[in-house]
Design a protein around this motif. Sequence first.
Motif, PDB file in Angstrom:
ATOM      1  N   UNK A  57      57.624  46.759  27.594  1.00 33.79           N
ATOM      2  CA  UNK A  57      58.008  48.023  28.231  1.00 33.79           C
ATOM      3  C   UNK A  57      57.022  48.409  29.327  1.00 33.79           C
ATOM      4  N   UNK A  58      55.834  47.794  29.325  1.00 33.75           N
ATOM      5  CA  UNK A  58      54.876  48.050  30.392  1.00 33.75           C
ATOM      6  C   UNK A  58      54.187  49.400  30.303  1.00 33.75           C
ATOM      7  N   UNK A  59      54.077  49.930  29.100  1.00 34.13           N
ATOM      8  CA  UNK A  59      53.365  51.200  28.894  1.00 34.13           C
ATOM      9  C   UNK A  59      52.233  50.961  27.923  1.00 34.13           C
ATOM     10  N   UNK A  60      51.145  51.691  28.126  1.00 36.34           N
ATOM     11  CA  UNK A  60      50.014  51.498  27.239  1.00 36.34           C
ATOM     12  C   UNK A  60      48.909  52.501  27.482  1.00 36.34           C
ATOM     13  N   UNK A  61      47.746  52.178  26.927  1.00 36.46           N
ATOM     14  CA  UNK A  61      46.579  53.046  26.991  1.00 36.46           C
ATOM     15  C   UNK A  61      45.396  52.248  27.531  1.00 36.46           C
ATOM     16  N   UNK A  62      44.646  52.865  28.440  1.00 37.00           N
ATOM     17  CA  UNK A  62      43.468  52.214  28.997  1.00 37.00           C
ATOM     18  C   UNK A  62      42.396  52.125  27.911  1.00 37.00           C
ATOM     19  N   UNK A  63      42.000  50.905  27.602  1.00 38.65           N
ATOM     20  CA  UNK A  63      40.952  50.659  26.610  1.00 38.65           C
ATOM     21  C   UNK A  63      39.573  50.648  27.277  1.00 38.65           C
ATOM     22  N   UNK A  64      39.523  50.064  28.482  1.00 34.40           N
ATOM     23  CA  UNK A  64      38.269  49.936  29.219  1.00 34.40           C
ATOM     24  C   UNK A  64      38.604  49.885  30.700  1.00 34.40           C
ATOM     25  N   UNK A  65      37.719  50.398  31.534  1.00 33.86           N
ATOM     26  CA  UNK A  65      37.956  50.372  32.978  1.00 33.86           C
ATOM     27  C   UNK A  65      36.629  50.224  33.705  1.00 33.86           C
ATOM     28  N   UNK A  66      36.669  49.518  34.819  1.00 31.40           N
ATOM     29  CA  UNK A  66      35.498  49.380  35.676  1.00 31.40           C
ATOM     30  C   UNK A  66      35.947  49.406  37.130  1.00 31.40           C
ATOM     31  N   UNK A  67      35.101  49.940  37.976  1.00 31.52           N
ATOM     32  CA  UNK A  67      35.371  49.952  39.409  1.00 31.52           C
ATOM     33  C   UNK A  67      34.493  48.895  40.057  1.00 31.52           C
ATOM     34  N   UNK A  68      35.125  48.011  40.805  1.00 27.81           N
ATOM     35  CA  UNK A  68      34.438  46.901  41.459  1.00 27.81           C
ATOM     36  C   UNK A  68      34.094  47.333  42.881  1.00 27.81           C
ATOM     37  N   UNK A  69      32.801  47.303  43.196  1.00 30.02           N
ATOM     38  CA  UNK A  69      32.342  47.717  44.527  1.00 30.02           C
ATOM     39  C   UNK A  69      31.939  46.536  45.399  1.00 30.02           C
ATOM     40  N   UNK A  70      31.736  45.379  44.785  1.00 27.51           N
ATOM     41  CA  UNK A  70      31.365  44.187  45.542  1.00 27.51           C
ATOM     42  C   UNK A  70      32.492  43.173  45.410  1.00 27.51           C
ATOM     43  N   UNK A  71      33.110  42.844  46.514  1.00 28.70           N
ATOM     44  CA  UNK A  71      34.265  41.943  46.514  1.00 28.70           C
ATOM     45  C   UNK A  71      33.906  40.601  45.874  1.00 28.70           C
ATOM     46  N   UNK A  72      34.804  40.081  44.999  1.00 29.90           N
ATOM     47  CA  UNK A  72      34.556  38.781  44.379  1.00 29.90           C
ATOM     48  C   UNK A  72      34.761  37.613  45.342  1.00 29.90           C
ATOM     49  N   UNK A  73      35.302  37.895  46.503  1.00 31.57           N
ATOM     50  CA  UNK A  73      35.534  36.859  47.501  1.00 31.57           C
ATOM     51  C   UNK A  73      36.180  37.476  48.734  1.00 31.57           C
ATOM     52  N   UNK A  74      36.389  36.672  49.749  1.00 32.57           N
ATOM     53  CA  UNK A  74      37.021  37.176  50.963  1.00 32.57           C
ATOM     54  C   UNK A  74      38.434  37.688  50.698  1.00 32.57           C
ATOM     55  N   UNK A  75      38.809  38.746  51.404  1.00 36.84           N
ATOM     56  CA  UNK A  75      40.168  39.260  51.324  1.00 36.84           C
ATOM     57  C   UNK A  75      40.373  40.385  50.338  1.00 36.84           C
ATOM     58  N   UNK A  76      39.372  40.729  49.545  1.00 32.23           N
ATOM     59  CA  UNK A  76      39.502  41.831  48.587  1.00 32.23           C
ATOM     60  C   UNK A  76      38.965  43.110  49.212  1.00 32.23           C
ATOM     61  N   UNK A  77      39.772  44.165  49.182  1.00 29.49           N
ATOM     62  CA  UNK A  77      39.312  45.472  49.635  1.00 29.49           C
ATOM     63  C   UNK A  77      38.616  46.162  48.474  1.00 29.49           C
ATOM     64  N   UNK A  78      37.457  46.726  48.727  1.00 27.86           N
ATOM     65  CA  UNK A  78      36.736  47.453  47.690  1.00 27.86           C
ATOM     66  C   UNK A  78      36.633  48.914  48.085  1.00 27.86           C
ATOM     67  N   UNK A  79      36.459  49.811  47.149  1.00 28.90           N
ATOM     68  CA  UNK A  79      36.435  49.518  45.718  1.00 28.90           C
ATOM     69  C   UNK A  79      37.847  49.327  45.167  1.00 28.90           C
ATOM     70  N   UNK A  80      37.935  48.608  44.048  1.00 23.88           N
ATOM     71  CA  UNK A  80      39.180  48.513  43.290  1.00 23.88           C
ATOM     72  C   UNK A  80      38.820  48.586  41.822  1.00 23.88           C
ATOM     73  N   UNK A  81      39.804  48.938  41.009  1.00 28.93           N
ATOM     74  CA  UNK A  81      39.541  49.126  39.577  1.00 28.93           C
ATOM     75  C   UNK A  81      40.306  48.098  38.758  1.00 28.93           C
ATOM     76  N   UNK A  82      39.641  47.620  37.717  1.00 28.32           N
ATOM     77  CA  UNK A  82      40.244  46.725  36.727  1.00 28.32           C
ATOM     78  C   UNK A  82      40.161  47.413  35.378  1.00 28.32           C
ATOM     79  N   UNK A  83      41.189  47.226  34.576  1.00 31.04           N
ATOM     80  CA  UNK A  83      41.199  47.834  33.250  1.00 31.04           C
ATOM     81  C   UNK A  83      41.758  46.860  32.233  1.00 31.04           C
TER      82      UNK A  83
END
Length: 130
Positions: A57-83
Amino acid sequence: MSRPVPVPTELSRPFWDAARRGDLVVPHCPSCGLRFFVPEPACPGCMSRDWRYVPSAGRGTVYSVTVVHRAPGPGFDTPFALAVVDLDDGGTLLTHVDAGGVVIGMRVRVDFRALTDEIALPYFVPENTH
């Protein structure tokens, strides 16, 4: 430079095909009942190779979240968040989330962002947004 685009494999192609249609699917093992992500050749719970993709169903609860400020490689816009999102219908997913105000415990739902005509990225947003 543009963002790197996932390259579907034999294991992941059904996931990416569903995402392109706007559907979220996750691997499910009927032998032990485990829903898991990322797709693996064998179920990480019981090692059965007889798993299949099932709709979520694509619904849930955020268990953990982090904001990435340093791009892991070329082409990534920062900041972005992963959860890590605990899906209501079972399993967890490491995913991109809306960087503005997503917090642990927040209810979220899946949305999809087209990267190309062939690849759409599941992206979670607060559940109360349209």
